[in-house]
Design a protein around this motif. Structure first.
Motif, PDB file in Angstrom:
ATOM      1  N   THR A 101      64.724  11.352-101.675  1.00 28.24           N
ATOM      2  CA  THR A 101      64.915  11.674-103.096  1.00 28.24           C
ATOM      3  C   THR A 101      65.990  12.732-103.311  1.00 28.24           C
ATOM      4  O   THR A 101      66.223  13.131-104.452  1.00 28.24           O
ATOM      5  CB  THR A 101      63.613  12.233-103.713  1.00 28.24           C
ATOM      6  OG1 THR A 101      63.275  13.439-103.009  1.00 28.24           O
ATOM      7  CG2 THR A 101      62.468  11.270-103.647  1.00 28.24           C
ATOM      8  N   GLU A 102      66.617  13.252-102.250  1.00 28.09           N
ATOM      9  CA  GLU A 102      67.610  14.315-102.418  1.00 28.09           C
ATOM     10  C   GLU A 102      68.929  13.919-101.763  1.00 28.09           C
ATOM     11  O   GLU A 102      68.958  13.537-100.591  1.00 28.09           O
ATOM     12  CB  GLU A 102      67.118  15.623-101.768  1.00 28.09           C
ATOM     13  CG  GLU A 102      65.979  16.311-102.503  1.00 28.09           C
ATOM     14  CD  GLU A 102      66.408  17.026-103.774  1.00 28.09           C
ATOM     15  OE1 GLU A 102      67.614  17.027-104.123  1.00 28.09           O
ATOM     16  OE2 GLU A 102      65.507  17.582-104.442  1.00 28.09           O
ATOM     17  N   ILE A 103      70.002  14.077-102.504  1.00 30.20           N
ATOM     18  CA  ILE A 103      71.306  13.656-101.985  1.00 30.20           C
ATOM     19  C   ILE A 103      71.739  14.555-100.810  1.00 30.20           C
ATOM     20  O   ILE A 103      72.364  14.079 -99.859  1.00 30.20           O
ATOM     21  CB  ILE A 103      72.362  13.590-103.132  1.00 30.20           C
ATOM     22  CG1 ILE A 103      73.453  12.598-102.763  1.00 30.20           C
ATOM     23  CG2 ILE A 103      72.943  14.919-103.483  1.00 30.20           C
ATOM     24  CD1 ILE A 103      73.041  11.154-102.839  1.00 30.20           C
ATOM     25  N   HIS A 120      71.432   4.883 -90.537  1.00 27.40           N
ATOM     26  CA  HIS A 120      70.036   5.208 -90.847  1.00 27.40           C
ATOM     27  C   HIS A 120      69.638   4.484 -92.136  1.00 27.40           C
ATOM     28  O   HIS A 120      70.352   4.505 -93.133  1.00 27.40           O
ATOM     29  CB  HIS A 120      69.874   6.726 -90.994  1.00 27.40           C
ATOM     30  CG  HIS A 120      68.460   7.127 -91.261  1.00 27.40           C
ATOM     31  ND1 HIS A 120      67.471   6.981 -90.335  1.00 27.40           N
ATOM     32  CD2 HIS A 120      67.869   7.636 -92.381  1.00 27.40           C
ATOM     33  CE1 HIS A 120      66.321   7.392 -90.857  1.00 27.40           C
ATOM     34  NE2 HIS A 120      66.539   7.791 -92.091  1.00 27.40           N
ATOM     35  N   GLN A 121      68.471   3.845 -92.095  1.00 28.25           N
ATOM     36  CA  GLN A 121      68.015   3.075 -93.260  1.00 28.25           C
ATOM     37  C   GLN A 121      67.125   3.932 -94.156  1.00 28.25           C
ATOM     38  O   GLN A 121      66.298   4.689 -93.650  1.00 28.25           O
ATOM     39  CB  GLN A 121      67.213   1.858 -92.793  1.00 28.25           C
ATOM     40  CG  GLN A 121      67.984   1.006 -91.796  1.00 28.25           C
ATOM     41  CD  GLN A 121      67.163  -0.198 -91.383  1.00 28.25           C
ATOM     42  OE1 GLN A 121      67.154  -1.213 -92.074  1.00 28.25           O
ATOM     43  NE2 GLN A 121      66.455  -0.075 -90.284  1.00 28.25           N
ATOM     44  N   VAL A 122      67.283   3.776 -95.446  1.00 27.15           N
ATOM     45  CA  VAL A 122      66.479   4.586 -96.372  1.00 27.15           C
ATOM     46  C   VAL A 122      65.872   3.750 -97.495  1.00 27.15           C
ATOM     47  O   VAL A 122      66.410   2.716 -97.895  1.00 27.15           O
ATOM     48  CB  VAL A 122      67.301   5.742 -97.004  1.00 27.15           C
ATOM     49  CG1 VAL A 122      67.829   6.681 -95.930  1.00 27.15           C
ATOM     50  CG2 VAL A 122      68.442   5.225 -97.863  1.00 27.15           C
ATOM     51  N   ILE A 123      64.735   4.219 -97.957  1.00 28.27           N
ATOM     52  CA  ILE A 123      64.107   3.706 -99.176  1.00 28.27           C
ATOM     53  C   ILE A 123      64.204   4.844-100.193  1.00 28.27           C
ATOM     54  O   ILE A 123      63.820   5.976 -99.894  1.00 28.27           O
ATOM     55  CB  ILE A 123      62.628   3.326 -98.929  1.00 28.27           C
ATOM     56  CG1 ILE A 123      62.561   2.109 -97.991  1.00 28.27           C
ATOM     57  CG2 ILE A 123      61.897   3.055-100.239  1.00 28.27           C
ATOM     58  CD1 ILE A 123      61.136   1.725 -97.569  1.00 28.27           C
ATOM     59  N   LYS A 146      75.991   7.588-105.403  1.00 32.03           N
ATOM     60  CA  LYS A 146      76.310   8.629-104.415  1.00 32.03           C
ATOM     61  C   LYS A 146      75.837   8.215-103.019  1.00 32.03           C
ATOM     62  O   LYS A 146      76.524   8.433-102.030  1.00 32.03           O
ATOM     63  CB  LYS A 146      75.637   9.951-104.798  1.00 32.03           C
ATOM     64  CG  LYS A 146      76.341  10.671-105.926  1.00 32.03           C
ATOM     65  CD  LYS A 146      75.691  12.039-106.149  1.00 32.03           C
ATOM     66  CE  LYS A 146      76.317  12.774-107.304  1.00 32.03           C
ATOM     67  NZ  LYS A 146      75.354  13.694-107.945  1.00 32.03           N
ATOM     68  N   THR A 147      74.643   7.653-102.960  1.00 33.06           N
ATOM     69  CA  THR A 147      74.097   7.268-101.653  1.00 33.06           C
ATOM     70  C   THR A 147      74.936   6.161-101.014  1.00 33.06           C
ATOM     71  O   THR A 147      75.197   6.174 -99.807  1.00 33.06           O
ATOM     72  CB  THR A 147      72.635   6.796-101.798  1.00 33.06           C
ATOM     73  OG1 THR A 147      71.901   7.799-102.488  1.00 33.06           O
ATOM     74  CG2 THR A 147      71.982   6.556-100.445  1.00 33.06           C
ATOM     75  N   LEU A 148      75.383   5.226-101.858  1.00 31.94           N
ATOM     76  CA  LEU A 148      76.172   4.106-101.318  1.00 31.94           C
ATOM     77  C   LEU A 148      77.515   4.566-100.772  1.00 31.94           C
ATOM     78  O   LEU A 148      78.126   3.880 -99.952  1.00 31.94           O
ATOM     79  CB  LEU A 148      76.367   3.041-102.410  1.00 31.94           C
ATOM     80  CG  LEU A 148      75.103   2.233-102.734  1.00 31.94           C
ATOM     81  CD1 LEU A 148      75.271   1.421-104.000  1.00 31.94           C
ATOM     82  CD2 LEU A 148      74.726   1.314-101.560  1.00 31.94           C
ATOM     83  N   SER A 149      77.954   5.754-101.199  1.00 33.58           N
ATOM     84  CA  SER A 149      79.240   6.254-100.685  1.00 33.58           C
ATOM     85  C   SER A 149      79.086   6.914 -99.314  1.00 33.58           C
ATOM     86  O   SER A 149      80.076   7.241 -98.666  1.00 33.58           O
ATOM     87  CB  SER A 149      79.855   7.248-101.685  1.00 33.58           C
ATOM     88  OG  SER A 149      79.135   8.475-101.593  1.00 33.58           O
ATOM     89  N   LEU A 150      77.855   7.103 -98.868  1.00 36.73           N
ATOM     90  CA  LEU A 150      77.647   7.721 -97.553  1.00 36.73           C
ATOM     91  C   LEU A 150      77.813   6.651 -96.474  1.00 36.73           C
ATOM     92  O   LEU A 150      77.177   5.597 -96.530  1.00 36.73           O
ATOM     93  CB  LEU A 150      76.252   8.358 -97.474  1.00 36.73           C
ATOM     94  CG  LEU A 150      76.010   9.475 -98.493  1.00 36.73           C
ATOM     95  CD1 LEU A 150      74.536   9.906 -98.491  1.00 36.73           C
ATOM     96  CD2 LEU A 150      76.898  10.678 -98.198  1.00 36.73           C
ATOM     97  N   THR A 151      78.659   6.959 -95.484  1.00 37.83           N
ATOM     98  CA  THR A 151      79.093   5.907 -94.557  1.00 37.83           C
ATOM     99  C   THR A 151      78.002   5.422 -93.600  1.00 37.83           C
ATOM    100  O   THR A 151      78.019   4.275 -93.192  1.00 37.83           O
ATOM    101  CB  THR A 151      80.280   6.408 -93.713  1.00 37.83           C
ATOM    102  OG1 THR A 151      79.903   7.678 -93.151  1.00 37.83           O
ATOM    103  CG2 THR A 151      81.527   6.575 -94.567  1.00 37.83           C
TER     104      THR A 151
END
Ligand SMILES: *Cc1c(COP(=O)(O)O)cnc(C)c1O
Length: 361
Positions: A101-103, A120-123, A146-151
């Motif tokens: 829940t935190e960027i 790393h996979q996240v929900i 923002k999350t999708l921009s993390l490689t």
């Protein structure tokens, strides 16, 4: 060895049967299960019983518990339910999927995933009203961007958690909201969300009373599997075993005594000022079991024994009969708090029961 007290007796076959029953029930509507092991500290034999019963993932709130299961040779996708920021490196190392829940945490996870040459996979957890973890719905689209921009992070799903802090019930309304969110996020970002994790043991009533589970395709279950109940009303789920865990303690004193202490009353061991009712002379039973072994209010005693009070090392019971003696065993069943505290205590020995009798850990 079987007579060590206090001990908790654990029926692995009942846990496996509960899991089979629930997996079958949820699978009928296309919902997979995560077996949640945090209440039993990731006890590997219990995780194995859940896996044999059909869960597709094992989920725990603590990395220590996940490591314990991995070290015991369990191999199944592991999900971390709580994400402490400072443990990002070991989470990436040992956990397949984490809830987030935190960027800032996601950035750390991405950094360490890159260093470990992994994705790393996240929900992502959405806040649907219970006010524990979750990204506010109005922030979710920006959070996804923002999350999708993390490689080195891959979003594999979305989830929500209700009935934990605020006691908010999962119902048709909030579950539909979750499904609509999934549709709109998939549409906006042109992506597929594989795991839609709609909740926990509190989702039972919603699941049973709705033909249609919409987009929800996963539920995370701890208490239902372990204790056989749902958690909105704590009703037994028909078909499930409720006695997989039994706490056994030793009677160290049994005497007829007045029910009213004599002398001036000040504070008890925990700083409370107790009050008493005069019920005359009663049979009082003392167990070698206290707050350091369990949460006494989470126990249900057999034999009409009535809980009077407890201190660090003793539980005092009122007995309607006088046939209980020092050296006898007293059994109690446990609610979730009782189970959690008992499994966490180093003083309570864990025994697994099966058809051949008892086996110690
Ligand atoms: C503990 C927990 C669960 C399992 O809850 P039960 O009530 O035991 O089924 C599910 N999801 C999250 C995020 C949790 O922390």
């Amino acid at each position: 060895m079987n007579s060590f007290m206090p001990r908790i007796e654990i029926s692995l076959s009942q846990i496996q049967k509960n899991t089979e029953f629930l997996s079958g029930m949820y699978m009928e509507k296309g919902v997979s299960l995560m077996g949640v092991t945090k209440a039993v500290l990731g006890e590997p034999s219990i995780a194995k019983a859940m896996i044999q019963g059909g869960v597709k993932f094992i989920a725990d709130s603590r990395i220590e518990n996940i490591l314990r299961m991995k070290n015991a040779g369990i191999s199944i996708p592991f999900v971390l339910l709580r994400t402490p920021l400072s443990q990002a490196e070991s989470i990436v190392e040992s956990v397949d999927i984490s809830l987030n829940t935190e960027i800032e945490t996601l950035k750390k996870l991405s950094y360490h995933a890159k260093a470990q040459n992994k994705t790393h996979q996240v929900i992502i957890m959405a806040e649907l009203g219970d006010l524990r973890e979750g990204v506010l719905l109005s922030d979710l689209s920006e959070f996804f961007r923002k999350t999708l921009s993390l490689t080195h992070i891959k979003i594999v799903g979305i989830g929500c958690n209700l009935a934990c802090y605020g006691g908010v019930k999962p119902d048709e309304k909030n579950m539909q909201k979750l499904s609509k969110l999934v549709d709109s996020l998939e549409n906006e970002f042109q992506m597929d969300l594989k795991i839609i994790s709609g909740g926990n043991s509190a989702n039972h009533e919603w699941f049973n009373s709705n033909k249609n589970v919409d987009r929800v395709n996963n539920i995370r279950l701890g208490e239902s599997i372990l204790l056989g109940c749902e958690t909105v009303n704590r009703k037994t789920i028909p078909g499930l075993h409720t006695g997989a865990f039994q706490l056994v303690a030793e009677v160290i004193e049994s005497k007829k005594k007045p029910s009213l202490p004599s002398g001036e009353i000040g504070q008890d061991a925990f700083g409370n000022i107790p009050s008493f009712q005069d019920n005359g002379i009663r049979q009082r039973v003392i167990l070698a079991l206290g707050n350091q072994d369990t949460m006494p209010s989470g126990l249900k005693f057999s034999d009409k024994l009535n809980f009077l009070g407890s201190s660090s090392d003793h539980i005092i019971l009122d007995s309607p009969h006088d046939n209980i003696q020092a050296g006898d065993e007293i059994r109690a069943s446990l609610n979730y708090g009782g189970l959690l505290s008992t499994m966490t205590s180093p003083f309570v020995r864990k025994y697994f029961t099966n058809c051949n009798g008892h086996t110690a850990i």
